[in-house]
Design an enzyme around this catalytic site. Structure first.
Site, mmCIF file in Angstrom:
data_model
loop_
_atom_site.group_PDB
_atom_site.id
_atom_site.type_symbol
_atom_site.label_atom_id
_atom_site.label_comp_id
_atom_site.label_asym_id
_atom_site.label_seq_id
_atom_site.Cartn_x
_atom_site.Cartn_y
_atom_site.Cartn_z
ATOM 1 N N ARG A 168 0.866 -1.168 0.000
ATOM 2 C CA ARG A 168 0.000 0.000 0.000
ATOM 3 C C ARG A 168 0.908 1.225 0.000
ATOM 4 O O ARG A 168 2.021 1.189 0.519
ATOM 5 C CB ARG A 168 -0.895 0.017 1.239
ATOM 6 C CG ARG A 168 -1.812 -1.199 1.361
ATOM 7 C CD ARG A 168 -2.589 -1.142 2.675
ATOM 8 N NE ARG A 168 -3.527 -2.259 2.793
ATOM 9 C CZ ARG A 168 -3.249 -3.413 3.400
ATOM 10 N NH1 ARG A 168 -2.040 -3.609 3.937
ATOM 11 N NH2 ARG A 168 -4.151 -4.379 3.463
ATOM 12 N N LYS A 193 -2.224 -2.810 7.854
ATOM 13 C CA LYS A 193 -3.448 -2.418 8.555
ATOM 14 C C LYS A 193 -3.606 -3.206 9.850
ATOM 15 O O LYS A 193 -3.298 -4.392 9.905
ATOM 16 C CB LYS A 193 -4.664 -2.654 7.657
ATOM 17 C CG LYS A 193 -4.811 -1.632 6.532
ATOM 18 C CD LYS A 193 -6.117 -1.849 5.798
ATOM 19 C CE LYS A 193 -6.356 -0.780 4.743
ATOM 20 N NZ LYS A 193 -7.638 -0.974 4.040
ATOM 21 N N HIS A 261 -2.523 2.944 -6.382
ATOM 22 C CA HIS A 261 -3.092 1.708 -5.837
ATOM 23 C C HIS A 261 -3.319 0.670 -6.929
ATOM 24 O O HIS A 261 -3.328 -0.537 -6.653
ATOM 25 C CB HIS A 261 -4.406 2.007 -5.113
ATOM 26 C CG HIS A 261 -4.811 0.938 -4.144
ATOM 27 N ND1 HIS A 261 -4.071 0.633 -3.010
ATOM 28 C CD2 HIS A 261 -5.864 0.083 -4.136
ATOM 29 C CE1 HIS A 261 -4.660 -0.355 -2.362
ATOM 30 N NE2 HIS A 261 -5.744 -0.710 -3.021
ATOM 31 N N ARG A 264 -0.644 -1.903 -7.017
ATOM 32 C CA ARG A 264 -0.838 -3.010 -6.065
ATOM 33 C C ARG A 264 -1.807 -4.032 -6.649
ATOM 34 O O ARG A 264 -1.592 -5.243 -6.536
ATOM 35 C CB ARG A 264 -1.349 -2.443 -4.741
ATOM 36 C CG ARG A 264 -1.693 -3.468 -3.667
ATOM 37 C CD ARG A 264 -1.964 -2.728 -2.362
ATOM 38 N NE ARG A 264 -2.893 -3.431 -1.503
ATOM 39 C CZ ARG A 264 -2.558 -4.303 -0.570
ATOM 40 N NH1 ARG A 264 -1.283 -4.627 -0.404
ATOM 41 N NH2 ARG A 264 -3.479 -4.872 0.188
ATOM 42 N N HIS A 287 -4.093 -9.146 3.274
ATOM 43 C CA HIS A 287 -5.547 -9.164 3.436
ATOM 44 C C HIS A 287 -5.919 -10.029 4.633
ATOM 45 O O HIS A 287 -5.415 -11.144 4.777
ATOM 46 C CB HIS A 287 -6.226 -9.733 2.185
ATOM 47 C CG HIS A 287 -6.238 -8.782 1.031
ATOM 48 N ND1 HIS A 287 -6.455 -9.191 -0.273
ATOM 49 C CD2 HIS A 287 -6.069 -7.435 0.974
ATOM 50 C CE1 HIS A 287 -6.413 -8.136 -1.065
ATOM 51 N NE2 HIS A 287 -6.185 -7.065 -0.340
ATOM 52 N N TYR A 296 -9.700 -10.799 -7.242
ATOM 53 C CA TYR A 296 -8.746 -10.824 -8.350
ATOM 54 C C TYR A 296 -8.997 -11.988 -9.302
ATOM 55 O O TYR A 296 -8.565 -11.945 -10.450
ATOM 56 C CB TYR A 296 -7.308 -10.872 -7.812
ATOM 57 C CG TYR A 296 -6.941 -9.594 -7.109
ATOM 58 C CD1 TYR A 296 -6.670 -8.436 -7.827
ATOM 59 C CD2 TYR A 296 -6.905 -9.529 -5.720
ATOM 60 C CE1 TYR A 296 -6.366 -7.247 -7.185
ATOM 61 C CE2 TYR A 296 -6.598 -8.350 -5.069
ATOM 62 C CZ TYR A 296 -6.329 -7.215 -5.809
ATOM 63 O OH TYR A 296 -6.036 -6.043 -5.173
#
Length: 315
Positions: A168, A193, A261, A264, A287, A296
């Protein structure tokens, strides 16, 4: 004594103090990202502003306890009239529900009905990755638009980390000055995150891009200092890279979907297209849920059908 928050937000003192306590608990106990905290603060502020107009006076804990689902629906309708989309509305409602649940747990209100309201259904949109050729052109040092060589090298290094490691932009810009200083390192640990850490492999191209930037950067890049610097030596901000990406889009003739982004997204899509498995890609991206990564597969299937339509003799 009155606190600043009592004057800054449209709420009575009891509600302002309870909201401030909630925000602090999000940071210390749930360890949410800075971006999420900023969004929750802004969304609940907008909610309280709406309630002030809706009720005719700044709300207190008593008014919050009397909230009905209809009040939340009115808030969402008001935000929708202001142009907010489904994703923004969903995030805004998530912040409000989090605040209501906190107040309930503290025994300050009983808003079970309102806090249980579901977010608006969001249309599923597929990520828009770049082609492999376009991604390589974007991260190329020769293709950067900056006039100063060290800034061009810096931009190339940041973009290479996004595409080559799937970082990110906040993760790339959060790297310390001593990151990637060992050219023989095969991987590095990234804190993403929710303060979750993951191991990210390092390609030779990533080492090369960062080394070129280090050699040209006029500022101290030692441990404890940010790796990526602005023109005056301060920490580099994401808006600068986003602005550079706009220039690249114009210069290279890329679509508006070609954002930092999107690199990514391209990292994940190109790995999947070359046989990477979802679990591994989930770990590389950081994730929390596999369902987030599974989007994806839709991108890859879509591309496969496009190639089929263009090349199959019976298509």
């Amino acid at each position: 004594m009155a606190t600043n928050s009592e004057f800054l937000i449209p709420a009575r003192a009891d509600l302002a103090a309870a909201r401030e306590e909630w925000l602090k608990s999000l940071k210390t106990m749930r360890r949410l990202s800075d971006n999420t905290l900023i969004a929750y603060e802004r969304d609940t502020r907008q909610f309280l502003q709406f309630l002030t107009g809706h009720l005719g006076e700044p709300p207190s804990l008593k008014e919050i306890g009397n909230l009905r689902i209809a009040d939340l629906r009115s808030f969402l309708a008001n935000r929708r009239n202001d142009g907010a989309g489904a994703r923004t509305l969903g995030r805004g409602l998530a912040g409000v529900r989090s605040l209501l649940r906190h107040l309930e747990k503290r025994g300050l209100v009983n808003a079970a009905g309102a806090s249980a309201m579901r977010a608006p259904r969001q249309p599923k949109s597929l990520p828009k990755p770049l082609t492999a050729d376009d991604a390589r052109r974007v991260v190329s040092a020769d293709g950067q638009m900056a006039e100063e060589p060290w800034i061009a090298a810096r931009n190339a290094a940041v973009l290479t980390l996004l595409y080559g490691c799937g970082l990110r932009i906040s993760e790339a810009l959060g790297l310390s000055g001593d990151a990637l200083s060992d050219p023989s390192a095969r991987s590095m640990t990234i804190t993403g995150k929710g303060s979750k850490t993951r191991l990210v492999p390092l390609l030779p191209a990533v080492h090369k891009a960062v080394a070129q930037y280090r050699a040209l950067c006029p500022f101290d890049l030692s441990a404890g200092q940010p790796l990526f610097r602005g023109a005056k030596g301060g920490p580099l901000h994401a808006a600068i890279i986003q602005r550079e990406m706009q220039k690249l889009r114009a210069g290279l003739g890329l679509p508006d979907s070609a954002t930092p982004h999107a690199l990514r997204h391209s990292f994940a899509t190109h790995l999947l297209g070359r046989g990477g498995d979802l679990r591994t890609i989930q770990e590389l991206l950081g994730h929390a849920s596999l369902s987030t990564t599974q989007v994806y597969t839709g991108v890859d299937t879509q591309r496969l059908l496009e190639v089929y339509d263009k090349t199959h003799p019976r298509a």
